[in-house]
Design an enzyme around this catalytic site. Sequence first.
Site, PDB file in Angstrom:
ATOM      1  N   SER A 131       0.826  -1.216   0.000  1.00 15.10           N
ATOM      2  CA  SER A 131       0.000   0.000   0.000  1.00 15.10           C
ATOM      3  C   SER A 131       0.856   1.261   0.000  1.00 15.10           C
ATOM      4  CB  SER A 131      -0.919   0.028   1.224  1.00 15.10           C
ATOM      5  OG  SER A 131      -1.867  -1.003   1.171  1.00 15.10           O
ATOM      6  N   SER A 137      -6.828   0.531  -1.908  1.00 14.51           N
ATOM      7  CA  SER A 137      -7.663  -0.379  -2.691  1.00 14.51           C
ATOM      8  C   SER A 137      -7.332  -0.290  -4.184  1.00 14.51           C
ATOM      9  CB  SER A 137      -9.149  -0.044  -2.474  1.00 14.51           C
ATOM     10  OG  SER A 137      -9.512  -0.237  -1.123  1.00 14.51           O
ATOM     11  N   ARG A 267      -7.382 -14.727   2.038  1.00  5.98           N
ATOM     12  CA  ARG A 267      -8.403 -14.064   2.858  1.00  5.98           C
ATOM     13  C   ARG A 267      -9.029 -14.944   3.929  1.00  5.98           C
ATOM     14  NH1 ARG A 267     -10.162 -10.409  -2.318  1.00  5.98           N
ATOM     15  NH2 ARG A 267      -8.851  -8.645  -1.728  1.00  5.98           N
ATOM     16  N   GLY A 364     -22.561  -3.296  29.442  1.00  6.89           N
ATOM     17  CA  GLY A 364     -22.974  -1.967  29.864  1.00  6.89           C
ATOM     18  C   GLY A 364     -21.789  -1.051  30.097  1.00  6.89           C
ATOM     19  N   GLY A 365     -21.827  -0.281  31.185  1.00  6.48           N
ATOM     20  CA  GLY A 365     -20.742   0.640  31.493  1.00  6.48           C
ATOM     21  C   GLY A 365     -19.408  -0.069  31.650  1.00  6.48           C
ATOM     22  N   GLU A 388      -6.597  -5.963   4.205  1.00  7.76           N
ATOM     23  CA  GLU A 388      -6.729  -7.144   3.327  1.00  7.76           C
ATOM     24  C   GLU A 388      -7.953  -7.006   2.427  1.00  7.76           C
ATOM     25  OE1 GLU A 388      -5.079 -10.939   2.122  1.00  7.76           O
ATOM     26  OE2 GLU A 388      -4.346  -9.400   3.481  1.00  7.76           O
ATOM     27  N   GLY A 389      -8.235  -5.766   2.049  1.00  7.63           N
ATOM     28  CA  GLY A 389      -9.395  -5.470   1.216  1.00  7.63           C
ATOM     29  C   GLY A 389     -10.574  -5.050   2.078  1.00  7.63           C
TER      30      GLY A 389
END
Length: 408
Positions: A131, A137, A267, A364-365, A388-389
């Site tokens: 990349s 992409s 993938r 919850g919290g 990875e896409g």
Amino acid sequence: MSSTFSLDPGADQLAVRDWLHGFAADVIRPAAAEWDEREETPWPIIQEAAKLGIYSLDFYAQQYFDPSGVGIPIAMEELFWGDAGIGLSIVGTTLAAVAVLANGTDEQIGTWTPQMFGTPDDVKVAAFCSSEPDAGSDVGALRTRAVYDEAKDEWVLNGTKTWATNGGIAAVHVVVATVDPELGTRGHASFVVPPGTPGLSQGQKFKKHGIRASHTAEVVLDGVRVPGSCLLGGKEKLEERLARAREGVKRAGGKGNAAMATFEASRPAVGGQAIGIARAAYEVALDYAKTREQFGRPIIDNQGVAFQLADMKTRIDAARLLVWRASWMAVNNQPFTSAEGSMSKLYAGETAKFVTAQAMQILGGNGFTREYPVERMHRDSAIYSIFEGTSEIQRLVIARAISGMPIR
């Protein structure tokens, strides 16, 4: 190779699963919060994995070639059940190793893959650099150039890579560069940059939302010179491929190129990672729902909570089935006629995001605090619809596969 897909991986793979689960529970999980906060590569844990044989080319090769076809996703699920950031630090080197195994000569494989892992006493990592700041992409937009210096039999690389796992700290970098810009993606080639090569440096190290124990950085290539022998596959093979591309000869009957086929086959492994995160969050939420009391009874007694857990478990199991099917198909050379590899990564990645979000809701919290691990799991899961896409790219690949149309 197995000729029939089976949901029973067999005694050998179950033994490996239990062994990895023990390592994840005893070594990875206790250290997960610390290395997430430090945002540093967990070298001691990688070394421990190397001493046990988990961090090694042999181990991953054994899992990939296991006849069951599901060795890799099982391994990924267990390691990432422990923690995604540490898990990626342990398996990130395999991205570069796969690139060499897929494209290199026997001599190149024998020379470079051992150097990627080092030894248990002196562990190394490797980085796969594809990349770029303006090419994620859109791989056809790569600007990193490789120019051949015939007089010295060297390739000269210039450009900037980004989002590189282990980028800059790796012993060995594998760099994808353009050798013929007019051919787009078909004019790309991959190069090994050996340890200590002048001109390669680490750029920005990214401060990430999740998977913080995994090092991610830019890699700057400024007049990097590598021997001709560092072109994966060799110059003769490259020239033949470029000549075919220039003549308009398409591979695989026009249904794609080798790089896309490699991504499609890899993938399911990423899907296995996502399932590990989802399963971990689900187990925390289930245990919490059975022990946490409100209005005098465990909160799982309420349909609102119980139904959430039912949906979480259903999606995890469905994702695992898709991943196992695609992994078996890849190992047994079955064609992905409906982009089954992309299906598995898409659904597993989206499942991880869904399940971890539901786990936070059930806690919850408490789920929003770092006292419980689900907030870290939720942060880690976010990347699985991106790298990875992206999920959008996976849907595009699937849509093109099932329609036969050039959908954009």
